[in-house]
Design a protein around this motif. Structure first.
Motif, PDB file in Angstrom:
ATOM      1  N   TYR A  62       0.837  -1.199   0.000  1.00 15.69           N
ATOM      2  CA  TYR A  62       0.000   0.000   0.000  1.00 15.69           C
ATOM      3  C   TYR A  62       0.872   1.250   0.000  1.00 15.69           C
ATOM      4  CZ  TYR A  62      -3.076   3.667   1.638  1.00 15.69           C
ATOM      5  OH  TYR A  62      -3.753   4.854   1.764  1.00 15.69           O
ATOM      6  N   ASN A  63       1.988   1.192   0.735  1.00 13.12           N
ATOM      7  CA  ASN A  63       2.868   2.351   0.790  1.00 13.12           C
ATOM      8  C   ASN A  63       3.548   2.622  -0.544  1.00 13.12           C
ATOM      9  OD1 ASN A  63       3.505   3.916   3.431  1.00 13.12           O
ATOM     10  ND2 ASN A  63       2.896   1.853   4.047  1.00 13.12           N
ATOM     11  N   LEU A  64       3.822   1.532  -1.293  1.00  9.52           N
ATOM     12  CA  LEU A  64       4.474   1.723  -2.594  1.00  9.52           C
ATOM     13  C   LEU A  64       3.481   2.196  -3.638  1.00  9.52           C
ATOM     14  CD1 LEU A  64       6.799  -1.399  -2.698  1.00  9.52           C
ATOM     15  CD2 LEU A  64       7.407   0.972  -2.246  1.00  9.52           C
ATOM     16  N   ASP A  65       2.210   1.807  -3.500  1.00 11.95           N
ATOM     17  CA  ASP A  65       1.217   2.124  -4.523  1.00 11.95           C
ATOM     18  C   ASP A  65      -0.121   2.435  -3.835  1.00 11.95           C
ATOM     19  OD1 ASP A  65      -0.296   2.255  -6.820  1.00 11.95           O
ATOM     20  OD2 ASP A  65      -0.528   0.075  -6.968  1.00 11.95           O
ATOM     21  N   PRO A  66      -0.193   3.600  -3.197  1.00 15.02           N
ATOM     22  CA  PRO A  66      -1.372   3.898  -2.369  1.00 15.02           C
ATOM     23  C   PRO A  66      -2.691   3.911  -3.141  1.00 15.02           C
ATOM     24  CG  PRO A  66       0.269   5.665  -2.215  1.00 15.02           C
ATOM     25  CD  PRO A  66       0.761   4.708  -3.222  1.00 15.02           C
ATOM     26  N   LEU A  67      -2.631   4.238  -4.440  1.00 12.29           N
ATOM     27  CA  LEU A  67      -3.893   4.325  -5.181  1.00 12.29           C
ATOM     28  C   LEU A  67      -4.241   3.007  -5.867  1.00 12.29           C
ATOM     29  CD1 LEU A  67      -3.489   7.881  -6.704  1.00 12.29           C
ATOM     30  CD2 LEU A  67      -4.667   7.203  -4.629  1.00 12.29           C
ATOM     31  N   GLY A  68      -3.399   1.989  -5.676  1.00 11.85           N
ATOM     32  CA  GLY A  68      -3.683   0.682  -6.275  1.00 11.85           C
ATOM     33  C   GLY A  68      -3.743   0.727  -7.794  1.00 11.85           C
ATOM     34  N   GLN A  69      -2.803   1.449  -8.417  1.00 11.22           N
ATOM     35  CA  GLN A  69      -2.851   1.628  -9.869  1.00 11.22           C
ATOM     36  C   GLN A  69      -1.993   0.617 -10.622  1.00 11.22           C
ATOM     37  OE1 GLN A  69      -1.553   5.679  -9.576  1.00 11.22           O
ATOM     38  NE2 GLN A  69      -3.476   6.450 -10.403  1.00 11.22           N
ATOM     39  N   PHE A  70      -1.114  -0.085  -9.908  1.00  9.89           N
ATOM     40  CA  PHE A  70      -0.151  -0.936 -10.616  1.00  9.89           C
ATOM     41  C   PHE A  70      -0.286  -2.389 -10.185  1.00  9.89           C
ATOM     42  CE2 PHE A  70       1.488   3.353 -10.150  1.00  9.89           C
ATOM     43  CZ  PHE A  70       1.665   3.686 -11.482  1.00  9.89           C
ATOM     44  N   SER A  71       0.099  -3.282 -11.103  1.00  9.43           N
ATOM     45  CA  SER A  71       0.011  -4.703 -10.777  1.00  9.43           C
ATOM     46  C   SER A  71       1.226  -5.097  -9.934  1.00  9.43           C
ATOM     47  CB  SER A  71      -0.015  -5.525 -12.064  1.00  9.43           C
ATOM     48  OG  SER A  71       1.252  -5.448 -12.675  1.00  9.43           O
ATOM     49  N   ASP A  72       1.110  -6.231  -9.255  1.00 11.99           N
ATOM     50  CA  ASP A  72       2.233  -6.736  -8.466  1.00 11.99           C
ATOM     51  C   ASP A  72       3.471  -6.868  -9.332  1.00 11.99           C
ATOM     52  OD1 ASP A  72       0.729  -6.789  -6.254  1.00 11.99           O
ATOM     53  OD2 ASP A  72       0.534  -8.967  -6.093  1.00 11.99           O
TER      54      ASP A  72
END
Ligand SMILES: Nc1ncnc2c1ncn2[C@@H]1O[C@H](COP(=O)(O)OP(=O)(O)OP(=O)(O)O)[C@@H](O)[C@H]1O
Ligand SMILES: [Mg+2]
Length: 344
Positions: free
Chosen positions: A309-319
């Protein structure tokens, strides 16, 4: 103030209402049984209301001072905590500690005086009620036998006793409410603060891939923080080419942070323009502007939640994408070895 409004005001309102209802119904019963009590009760109520007004004039101010000095105290505490390293480095703990105690005193002083003022009021109310009650009893005792039936006298006295109590507590609860309602007034001030510009301006949205190059052009940029304060940036004109790496150097307070803030329109320019890739940023919505620029602040912030979540707070990118970035910057997680561990 918000916690007072949420927690204290409803109770104060309820107690104020119920104790007043109690006092006035007591008086009502008494008036129906022996209407003569109205001769003493009504002047007593008028006098009590005058006392209450006299008291409230100071008590409200004391509550206001208590509220404003609390902000100074909270500010100082917040600043001391965030600047603890600097304070220790300059060995200034003593000064900050003393200042803290001084602010605590300033804040607690009015609260104590408010408390004392309430006692002042209660003392006067009780003396007044006691005088009225005892002189009525005295008069009843002096009246020739048979004027009132003994039952009425007994009832009048016992209701009079509880009327005293309920009357004093009614006034006290009303004052309490009047003091607490100050918080509503203070919070209300925030309702009139002018809002920021619109989030999105439909008729003027930048292209989806804006800014393509990242050239930034400042045109006679002047910035001040408030209407009546001096300019912080005095007409800067310059152009940063796209893809360049620029360092901005200046002594402390020269306006570096202000300039960065201006790119995000945290402060609106007093005069001049900022043009990013041929879009004047003052013409587009704040959301469009702020979501397209990135900033890495001096102080790192770790949000509550998972590493992912800290790396991608808006959930825009895949793992996969994040994993790839991680590989590119050689970021090693000691404890996380597989993708499925991420959310833990
Ligand atoms: N929120 C604010 N309200 C009013 N004045 C401010 C505000 N923020 C900064 N200033 C004033 O604007 C001027 C420029 O401050 P700024 O923080 O931009 O300087 P800086 O170059 O970033 O300094 P530093 O090197 O210490 O970070 C200073 O005089 C400062 O007092
Ligand atoms: Mg700065």
């Amino acid at each position: 103030d918000l916690s007072i409004i949420d927690l204290d005001v409803p109770f104060a309102l309820m107690f104020g209402f119920s104790s007043s209802l109690n006092a006035y119904s007591n008086l009502g019963v008494l008036a129906v049984v022996t209407w003569q009590v109205l001769f003493v009760s009504l002047p007593m109520i008028v006098l009590a209301i005058r006392l209450q007004r006299y008291y409230l004039a100071s008590a409200k101010e004391l509550m206001r001072i208590n509220g404003t000095t609390k902000s100074a105290l909270a500010n100082h505490l917040g600043e001391s905590i965030s600047g603890a390293i600097t304070i220790r480095a300059f060995e200034e703990e003593g000064r900050f500690f003393a200042k803290n105690l001084e602010l605590v005193d300033k804040n607690a002083g009015p609260y104590f005086f408010n408390f004392a003022a309430t006692e002042w009021l209660i003392q006067r109310l009780e003396i007044m009620s006691a005088t009225v009650l005892s002189s009525s009893a005295f008069v009843m005792a002096l009246l020739p036998a048979g004027t009132f039936s003994p039952g009425f006298v007994g009832m009048a006295l016992s209701y009079g006793l509880s009327l005293n109590n309920s009357f004093v507590s009614s006034i006290q609860k009303q004052c309490d409410l009047a003091n607490k309602i100050i918080s509503v007034e203070r919070v209300n001030q925030y309702m009139d603060i002018p809002s920021e510009a619109a989030e999105v301006i439909e008729e003027n949205r930048p292209a989806p891939d804006w800014p393509q190059v990242g050239s930034v052009e400042l045109n006679d940029l002047k910035i001040r923080y408030r209407e009546d304060t001096p300019l912080v940036l005095h007409g800067i004109t310059c152009k940063f080419q796209g893809r360049d790496k620029i360092g901005i150097v200046g002594r402390t307070g020269s306006g570096k942070t202000t300039l960065i803030g201006a790119l995000f329109r945290l402060v609106e320019p007093a005069e001049g323009k900022i043009i990013i890739d041929s879009v004047d940023i003052s013409t587009i919505g704040l959301h469009d502007l702020r979501s397209r620029l990135g900033i890495i602040p001096q102080d790192p912030t770790l949000f509550q939640g998972t590493v992912r979540y800290n790396l991608d707070p808006l959930g825009q990118f895949s793992d996969q994408q994040i994993w790839e970035v991680r590989r590119l910057i050689y970021l090693q997680f000691r404890t996380v070895s597989t993708l499925s561990d991420w959310d833990e």
